[in-house]
Write a protein that holds these residues in place. Sequence first.
Motif, PDB file in Angstrom:
ATOM      1  N   SER A 109     -11.742  48.447  -3.814  1.00 26.82           N
ATOM      2  CA  SER A 109     -12.174  48.652  -5.194  1.00 26.82           C
ATOM      3  C   SER A 109     -12.285  50.145  -5.507  1.00 26.82           C
ATOM      4  O   SER A 109     -11.940  50.998  -4.696  1.00 26.82           O
TER       5      SER A 109
ATOM      6  N   ASP B 274     -15.844  42.230   5.920  1.00 21.84           N
ATOM      7  CA  ASP B 274     -15.230  41.734   4.687  1.00 21.84           C
ATOM      8  C   ASP B 274     -15.787  42.450   3.456  1.00 21.84           C
ATOM      9  O   ASP B 274     -15.037  42.771   2.533  1.00 21.84           O
ATOM     10  N   SER B 275     -17.097  42.701   3.435  1.00 20.83           N
ATOM     11  CA  SER B 275     -17.665  43.413   2.286  1.00 20.83           C
ATOM     12  C   SER B 275     -17.217  44.874   2.274  1.00 20.83           C
ATOM     13  O   SER B 275     -17.011  45.457   1.211  1.00 20.83           O
ATOM     14  N   LEU B 276     -17.049  45.465   3.445  1.00 22.39           N
ATOM     15  CA  LEU B 276     -16.559  46.840   3.522  1.00 22.39           C
ATOM     16  C   LEU B 276     -15.129  46.935   2.998  1.00 22.39           C
ATOM     17  O   LEU B 276     -14.790  47.845   2.250  1.00 22.39           O
TER      18      LEU B 276
ATOM     19  N   ALA C  46     -13.718  44.939   0.886  1.00 22.58           N
ATOM     20  CA  ALA C  46     -13.735  44.719  -0.565  1.00 22.58           C
ATOM     21  C   ALA C  46     -14.114  46.010  -1.291  1.00 22.58           C
ATOM     22  O   ALA C  46     -13.509  46.347  -2.315  1.00 22.58           O
ATOM     23  N   LEU C  47     -15.098  46.727  -0.763  1.00 22.50           N
ATOM     24  CA  LEU C  47     -15.471  48.013  -1.365  1.00 22.50           C
ATOM     25  C   LEU C  47     -14.333  49.017  -1.257  1.00 22.50           C
ATOM     26  O   LEU C  47     -14.070  49.767  -2.193  1.00 22.50           O
TER      27      LEU C  47
ATOM     28  N   CYS D 181     -12.059  50.712   7.651  1.00 24.52           N
ATOM     29  CA  CYS D 181     -11.224  50.112   6.601  1.00 24.52           C
ATOM     30  C   CYS D 181      -9.787  50.616   6.680  1.00 24.52           C
ATOM     31  O   CYS D 181      -8.843  49.837   6.495  1.00 24.52           O
TER      32      CYS D 181
ATOM     33  N   TRP E 275     -23.290  37.411  10.725  1.00 22.43           N
ATOM     34  CA  TRP E 275     -22.440  36.442  11.423  1.00 22.43           C
ATOM     35  C   TRP E 275     -23.217  35.672  12.473  1.00 22.43           C
ATOM     36  O   TRP E 275     -22.830  34.590  12.878  1.00 22.43           O
TER      37      TRP E 275
ATOM     38  N   GLU F 136     -17.364  53.774   8.126  1.00 25.66           N
ATOM     39  CA  GLU F 136     -16.904  52.566   7.450  1.00 25.66           C
ATOM     40  C   GLU F 136     -15.530  52.784   6.822  1.00 25.66           C
ATOM     41  O   GLU F 136     -14.683  51.888   6.838  1.00 25.66           O
TER      42      GLU F 136
ATOM     43  N   ARG G 208     -22.993  46.565   7.870  1.00 24.31           N
ATOM     44  CA  ARG G 208     -22.493  45.648   6.855  1.00 24.31           C
ATOM     45  C   ARG G 208     -21.303  44.861   7.386  1.00 24.31           C
ATOM     46  O   ARG G 208     -20.540  45.357   8.212  1.00 24.31           O
ATOM     47  N   PRO G 209     -21.117  43.625   6.895  1.00 23.72           N
ATOM     48  CA  PRO G 209     -19.964  42.823   7.317  1.00 23.72           C
ATOM     49  C   PRO G 209     -18.640  43.486   6.936  1.00 23.72           C
ATOM     50  O   PRO G 209     -18.535  44.113   5.888  1.00 23.72           O
TER      51      PRO G 209
END
Length: 135
Positions: A44, A36-38, A40-41, A58, A105, A54, A33-34
């Motif tokens: 959150s 940026d999405s990691l 964001a998760l 992060c 990407w 992952e 996974r990208p």
Amino acid sequence: APEYTEGGKLICEEGWLQMMFDIRFLAAVLLERPVDSLLALYASTQRAQLAPQERVLCELCTTIEDALDPINWNTFQPAFELELQHCLHSTAILLACHGVEAKPWFSAAKKEPVKGAAGAVSTTAEAGARGRGGG
């Protein structure tokens, strides 16, 4: 540039930026996974959806961003992201055995316009083909 102490060793801001670049490059190649999405998760309440590797990524990115001056990082980030995309795209042939063509990407980097010697605009894929004797 300010220097930070980590484990008794000094790391300057440029060193943190290089470390961030290396980590983001490896994550783009090795993780599904990208980043940026990691991130964001991770930020959150859905942190539990992250795999252990992952979560480590992060935590590293967050630690490095905390060590950087926020104003400098906001200034560097667009150029940093662009350079990361260019680096990933330029090494994609070497990494083809790892399936980088399927990474998010890869297709975006191929479509970025590149100004040729004659002033013509082409995609980075076309520019690469010309450099290899194609198109």
